[in-house]
Write a protein that holds these residues in place. Structure first.
Motif, short mmCIF file in Angstrom:
data_model
loop_
_atom_site.label_atom_id
_atom_site.label_comp_id
_atom_site.label_asym_id
_atom_site.label_seq_id
_atom_site.Cartn_x
_atom_site.Cartn_y
_atom_site.Cartn_z
N ARG B 94 0.86 -1.18 0.00
CA ARG B 94 0.00 0.00 0.00
C ARG B 94 0.89 1.22 0.00
N HIS B 95 0.66 2.13 -0.91
CA HIS B 95 1.45 3.35 -0.95
C HIS B 95 0.66 4.43 -1.67
N PRO B 96 0.69 5.67 -1.13
CA PRO B 96 -0.11 6.74 -1.74
C PRO B 96 0.28 7.05 -3.19
N ILE B 98 1.24 4.59 -5.39
CA ILE B 98 0.99 3.43 -6.24
C ILE B 98 -0.53 3.24 -6.30
#
Lengths: 241, 211
Positions: B94-96, B98
């Motif tokens: 989870r990454h802002p 991606i």
């Protein structure tokens, strides 16, 4: 004059653990100082039944503006709030429709209270669908702003999200869970600690550079960090690698 | 012309989105026989309730000929919530910066009578719009889950893909995930292969994104 501090390389304010509202405020103050901007604001609504249930506000705005905002019920007029509730894409305040007199007057008054002539709001989406908004404002001319915004937008998307996670953990009263790393993530962080680039790590592990970057970003995020340096340091400190 | 529609634009683009859901029903249910839910001739799932960003390809008359759906990986998304087995034991990322692309479709019926080249152009235009938008949002990578037939189409259009995880077979359909590079090189390659000279984004969408 705002400065586009390189979040992916340099040191950044600690925002992985907040004990109370003093910490959240201090973090925002440090961010505004590091980036040379006027204000930063975090607002979240977890969507509880009551209107003010689960609302968290931390801001560097002055007390006079906050007081004025509340007294005048400006949350009903503030177009940033209205848009943020449903928006997923970042919002530059200069794109807001100011044809309505109430909106023009609102921004005029905000400016008089030192909010700044430019603003950017970043909507945040968490795993549990809780939504939040991270905003920054500053004073500068339009050209400087356009360049600054382009540079810092991805960085504040990361900062906003990590800030949000830390606030959610603080309010839930849970200590941040010690992140568990998979073997692959440990390997990738270990090689990063040895100074290897993602490309070099990919060669060593026999996987694509992009795959290394993907898992690295996942590990950075789960460790509550904003960049690789930060994540490596924290993983070492926690004895994870 | 590519429209980027987030929840603030849903009302304004109601007609485009309605056509999109109808085409999705035709594409995923009728043509490809996926197990998707179709109501009133429109295909929608739980992820459409999360206020995604839609990338919609429409011709000059406003006729939709393809679309896809974008959601940040920080929230619910298909790789994490429907196809986690693909990760084969690796952690969900989870990454802002991606985001996940899903429900990619270009409707061959909508481009009926077109040459094979035009079908490719509709695909190339949609993807060029996606990656142009991704650059403007500042994304680092895009992740997506699709079946192997789509993988070939994406690669041929000029996407720079790294396979992710393992192949799985939900409903007997060979399904894979890929990591997509985002950046000016990718956008340029997609444009070159589709014969596009510059931006494909509708003016209003470009403004919304750079705003």
């Amino acid at each position: 004059m705002p400065r586009a501090v390189d979040l992916f390389e340099g040191p950044i304010p600690e925002l992985d653990r907040f004990a109370d509202h003093r910490d959240t405020k201090r973090c925002l103050v440090e961010l505004t100082e590091a980036f040379g901007i006027k204000h930063a604001t975090y607002l979240s609504a977890t969507g509880g039944a009551a209107v003010d249930e689960g609302i968290h506000l931390t801001t560097t705005y002055g007390q006079d503006w906050i007081g004025r905002y509340i007294d005048c019920g400006y949350e009903a007029i503030d177009p940033v709030i209205a848009l943020a509730r449903k928006r997923l894409l970042p919002l530059d305040w200069s794109s807001i429709d100011t044809s309505a007199r109430t909106v023009r007057n609102f921004f005029g008054e905000a400016h008089e209270h030192g909010v700044g002539n430019h603003g950017l709001s970043i909507p945040i989406r968490g795993p549990a669908r809780a939504s939040a908004l991270f905003s920054i404002t500053t004073d500068c001319n339009d050209d400087d702003w356009a360049e600054f915004r382009r540079e810092i937008l991805p960085r504040f998307q990361i900062v906003g999200y990590e800030f949000h996670k830390a606030v959610v953990e603080m309010e839930a009263g849970t200590a941040p869970a010690v992140a568990e790393l998979t073997n692959r993530e440990r390997e990738i962080l270990r090689w990063a600690a040895e100074g290897k680039t993602s490309w070099e790590t990919g060669m060593i592990l026999g996987i694509a550079e992009r795959t290394v970057t993907f898992h690295m970003l996942g590990a950075i995020e789960r460790l509550g960090c904003v960049n690789k340096t930060h994540a490596v340091a924290k993983a070492i400190r926690l004895g994870l690698i | 012309m590519i429209h980027i529609v987030d929840p603030t634009g849903y009302a304004e683009h109601r007609d485009l989105l309605d056509q999109m859901f109808v085409l999705r029903a035709a594409h995923f249910h009728t043509r490809r026989n996926w197990r998707v839910i179709v109501r009133d001739g429109r295909e929608m799932d739980v992820f459409d309730d999360l206020g995604p960003v839609y990338v919609v390809n429409a011709d000059e008359n406003g006729r939709v000929r393809g679309s896809l759906r974008l959601l940040p990986t920080t929230g619910p998304h298909m790789l994490a919530d429907v196809f986690p087995d693909i990760m084969d034991g690796e952690a969900i990322v989870r990454h802002p910066l991606i985001w996940e692309s899903s429900r990619f479709n270009v409707d061959t019926k909508a481009v009926d009578g077109w040459s094979r080249q035009s079908i490719n152009t509709a695909t190339g235009e949609l993807l060029a719009g996606l990656f142009e938008a991704a650059e403007l949002i500042g994304l680092r990578q895009i992740v997506s889950v699709y079946d192997v037939a789509v993988a070939r189409i994406l690669a041929r259009a000029g996407c720079d893909i790294t396979p992710l995880g393992k192949k799985i077979h939900p409903d007997g359909l060979a399904t894979v995930a890929g990591l997509f590079a985002v950046g000016p090189e990718v956008t340029a390659e997609l444009r070159a292969r589709a014969g596009l000279m510059g931006s494909v984004l509708a003016k209003e969408s470009a403004l919304r994104l750079s705003a």
